[in-house]
Design a protein around this motif. Structure first.
Motif, mmCIF file in Angstrom:
data_model
loop_
_atom_site.group_PDB
_atom_site.id
_atom_site.type_symbol
_atom_site.label_atom_id
_atom_site.label_comp_id
_atom_site.label_asym_id
_atom_site.label_seq_id
_atom_site.Cartn_x
_atom_site.Cartn_y
_atom_site.Cartn_z
ATOM 1 N N GLN A 160 12.319 68.166 42.325
ATOM 2 C CA GLN A 160 13.449 68.666 43.102
ATOM 3 C C GLN A 160 14.759 68.553 42.320
ATOM 4 O OE1 GLN A 160 13.763 67.670 47.210
ATOM 5 N NE2 GLN A 160 11.597 68.001 47.596
ATOM 6 N N ALA A 161 14.931 67.468 41.594
ATOM 7 C CA ALA A 161 16.141 67.317 40.782
ATOM 8 C C ALA A 161 16.210 68.401 39.714
ATOM 9 C CB ALA A 161 16.181 65.926 40.140
ATOM 10 N N ARG A 162 15.085 68.691 39.089
ATOM 11 C CA ARG A 162 15.041 69.733 38.061
ATOM 12 C C ARG A 162 15.439 71.084 38.661
ATOM 13 N NH1 ARG A 162 10.807 68.116 35.431
ATOM 14 N NH2 ARG A 162 12.031 67.231 33.774
ATOM 15 N N ALA A 163 14.933 71.391 39.846
ATOM 16 C CA ALA A 163 15.283 72.644 40.511
ATOM 17 C C ALA A 163 16.753 72.660 40.919
ATOM 18 C CB ALA A 163 14.391 72.851 41.738
ATOM 19 N N LEU A 164 17.251 71.518 41.322
ATOM 20 C CA LEU A 164 18.619 71.403 41.807
ATOM 21 C C LEU A 164 19.650 71.598 40.695
ATOM 22 C CD1 LEU A 164 20.166 70.696 44.444
ATOM 23 C CD2 LEU A 164 20.058 68.314 43.733
ATOM 24 N N VAL A 165 19.424 71.007 39.531
ATOM 25 C CA VAL A 165 20.416 71.070 38.452
ATOM 26 C C VAL A 165 20.142 72.170 37.436
ATOM 27 C CG1 VAL A 165 20.875 68.594 38.680
ATOM 28 C CG2 VAL A 165 19.335 69.388 36.876
ATOM 29 N N GLY A 166 18.973 72.776 37.508
ATOM 30 C CA GLY A 166 18.545 73.710 36.472
ATOM 31 C C GLY A 166 19.450 74.895 36.223
ATOM 32 N N SER A 187 23.115 62.826 43.305
ATOM 33 C CA SER A 187 23.364 61.598 44.072
ATOM 34 C C SER A 187 22.916 61.747 45.516
ATOM 35 C CB SER A 187 24.856 61.241 44.039
ATOM 36 O OG SER A 187 25.285 60.996 42.735
ATOM 37 N N ALA A 188 23.258 62.871 46.121
ATOM 38 C CA ALA A 188 22.871 63.113 47.514
ATOM 39 C C ALA A 188 21.355 63.194 47.660
ATOM 40 C CB ALA A 188 23.533 64.391 48.036
ATOM 41 N N LEU A 189 20.701 63.864 46.717
ATOM 42 C CA LEU A 189 19.240 63.997 46.766
ATOM 43 C C LEU A 189 18.574 62.625 46.781
ATOM 44 C CD1 LEU A 189 16.584 65.683 46.530
ATOM 45 C CD2 LEU A 189 16.844 65.454 44.040
ATOM 46 N N VAL A 190 18.949 61.766 45.850
ATOM 47 C CA VAL A 190 18.325 60.445 45.754
ATOM 48 C C VAL A 190 18.687 59.579 46.956
ATOM 49 C CG1 VAL A 190 18.189 58.322 44.392
ATOM 50 C CG2 VAL A 190 18.156 60.556 43.251
ATOM 51 N N TYR A 191 19.961 59.544 47.301
ATOM 52 C CA TYR A 191 20.433 58.697 48.402
ATOM 53 C C TYR A 191 19.729 59.013 49.723
ATOM 54 C CZ TYR A 191 23.763 56.275 51.458
ATOM 55 O OH TYR A 191 24.344 55.448 52.382
ATOM 56 N N HIS A 192 19.518 60.292 49.973
ATOM 57 C CA HIS A 192 18.912 60.695 51.244
ATOM 58 C C HIS A 192 17.385 60.789 51.190
ATOM 59 C CE1 HIS A 192 22.647 61.227 53.380
ATOM 60 N NE2 HIS A 192 23.137 61.796 52.292
ATOM 61 N N SER A 193 16.804 60.580 50.012
ATOM 62 C CA SER A 193 15.344 60.678 49.878
ATOM 63 C C SER A 193 14.648 59.328 49.771
ATOM 64 C CB SER A 193 14.978 61.512 48.641
ATOM 65 O OG SER A 193 15.434 62.832 48.779
ATOM 66 N N PRO A 250 14.261 55.342 50.771
ATOM 67 C CA PRO A 250 14.647 54.398 51.827
ATOM 68 C C PRO A 250 15.311 53.147 51.251
ATOM 69 C CG PRO A 250 12.293 54.243 51.394
ATOM 70 C CD PRO A 250 12.812 55.386 50.554
ATOM 71 N N GLY A 251 16.128 52.510 52.070
ATOM 72 C CA GLY A 251 16.689 51.208 51.719
ATOM 73 C C GLY A 251 17.793 51.225 50.687
ATOM 74 N N LEU A 252 18.598 52.290 50.638
ATOM 75 C CA LEU A 252 19.716 52.353 49.701
ATOM 76 C C LEU A 252 21.041 52.283 50.451
ATOM 77 C CD1 LEU A 252 18.596 55.282 47.359
ATOM 78 C CD2 LEU A 252 17.965 52.863 47.250
ATOM 79 N N ASN A 253 22.052 51.706 49.796
ATOM 80 C CA ASN A 253 23.394 51.765 50.373
ATOM 81 C C ASN A 253 24.414 52.349 49.399
ATOM 82 O OD1 ASN A 253 23.268 49.354 48.849
ATOM 83 N ND2 ASN A 253 24.896 48.412 50.051
ATOM 84 N N TRP A 254 23.972 52.700 48.188
ATOM 85 C CA TRP A 254 24.859 53.348 47.225
ATOM 86 C C TRP A 254 24.011 53.986 46.132
ATOM 87 C CZ3 TRP A 254 27.062 54.104 42.425
ATOM 88 C CH2 TRP A 254 28.377 54.561 42.399
ATOM 89 N N ALA A 255 24.354 55.187 45.725
ATOM 90 C CA ALA A 255 23.667 55.863 44.617
ATOM 91 C C ALA A 255 24.670 56.783 43.946
ATOM 92 C CB ALA A 255 22.466 56.658 45.122
ATOM 93 N N GLY A 256 24.882 56.576 42.651
ATOM 94 C CA GLY A 256 25.839 57.440 41.988
ATOM 95 C C GLY A 256 26.009 57.161 40.513
ATOM 96 N N GLY A 271 31.956 58.287 39.122
ATOM 97 C CA GLY A 271 31.774 59.723 39.283
ATOM 98 C C GLY A 271 31.233 59.993 40.675
ATOM 99 N N PRO A 272 30.601 61.138 40.864
ATOM 100 C CA PRO A 272 30.039 61.469 42.175
ATOM 101 C C PRO A 272 29.027 60.422 42.634
ATOM 102 C CG PRO A 272 30.175 63.421 40.833
ATOM 103 C CD PRO A 272 30.484 62.258 39.930
ATOM 104 N N PHE A 273 29.077 60.122 43.933
ATOM 105 C CA PHE A 273 28.178 59.122 44.503
ATOM 106 C C PHE A 273 28.027 59.354 45.991
ATOM 107 C CE2 PHE A 273 32.393 57.292 44.999
ATOM 108 C CZ PHE A 273 32.372 56.736 46.270
ATOM 109 N N GLN A 274 27.092 58.618 46.578
ATOM 110 C CA GLN A 274 26.886 58.541 48.022
ATOM 111 C C GLN A 274 26.967 57.075 48.392
ATOM 112 O OE1 GLN A 274 25.772 61.312 50.311
ATOM 113 N NE2 GLN A 274 26.777 62.370 48.621
#
Length: 163
Positions: free
Chosen positions: A22-28, A41-47, A49-55, A67-70
């Motif tokens: 999915q990341a490859r399709a998203l940034v390709g 960041s949004a893809l990983v954060y929402h995919s 479980p158990g995260l409170n920050w990704a960026g 930089g960009p984060f969730q």
């Protein structure tokens, strides 16, 4: 429009394989690094479980800059060698921290964070792009399988932006 849907009940290895695809399709096809970093960041954060920050923290030639984060607002600048992010950047090695309170010099941007994984983003020529940082309010949330999965995800980003 891209629509991400990942079954978080999959075994970790399969979950990361799906996220890499999915990341490859998203940034390709996107040409803007900031847009890609935001969606990544949004893809990983929402995919996962158990995260409170990704960026991302990007290296500006002197230090890491957020930089960009969730997640909640974050520390803006981190010196190389400081905290988990600065250590990953300086050593160019993934840091898996099962308990952030046991990591000497940990920088607590969110007091809820209990564990952390940071993957350095290094271009093909060896130059530092930055780091990918993921925090969790769950103690020992990350392990070697997460490290392999996050590193595979980061290769997608680095291939697009770092040669």
């Amino acid at each position: 429009m891209f629509s991400a849907s990942v079954d978080s009940n999959l075994p970790k290895a399969e979950l990361y394989q799906e996220l890499v695809a999915q990341a490859r399709a998203l940034v390709g096809s996107e040409t803007d690094r900031i847009a890609n970093a935001a969606n990544f960041s949004a893809l990983v954060y929402h995919s996962l479980p158990g995260l409170n920050w990704a960026g991302f923290y990007f290296f500006d030639g002197a230090e890491l800059v957020v930089g960009p984060f969730q997640g909640k607002p974050a520390c803006v600048r981190i010196a190389l060698g400081k905290g988990v992010c600065g250590t990953a950047a300086e050593t160019r090695s993934t840091q898996v921290v099962r308990d952030v309170h046991q990591f000497a010099g940990h920088i607590a941007c969110d007091s809820a964070s209990q564990s952390e994984i940071v993957v350095p983003l290094v271009a093909a020529d060896g130059s530092l792009i930055g780091v990918w940082d993921v925090d969790s309010p769950v103690l020992a949330r990350f392990d070697d399988e997460d490290a392999k999965g996050m590193e595979a995800l980061c290769r997608v980003f680095v291939e697009r932006w770092g040669g």
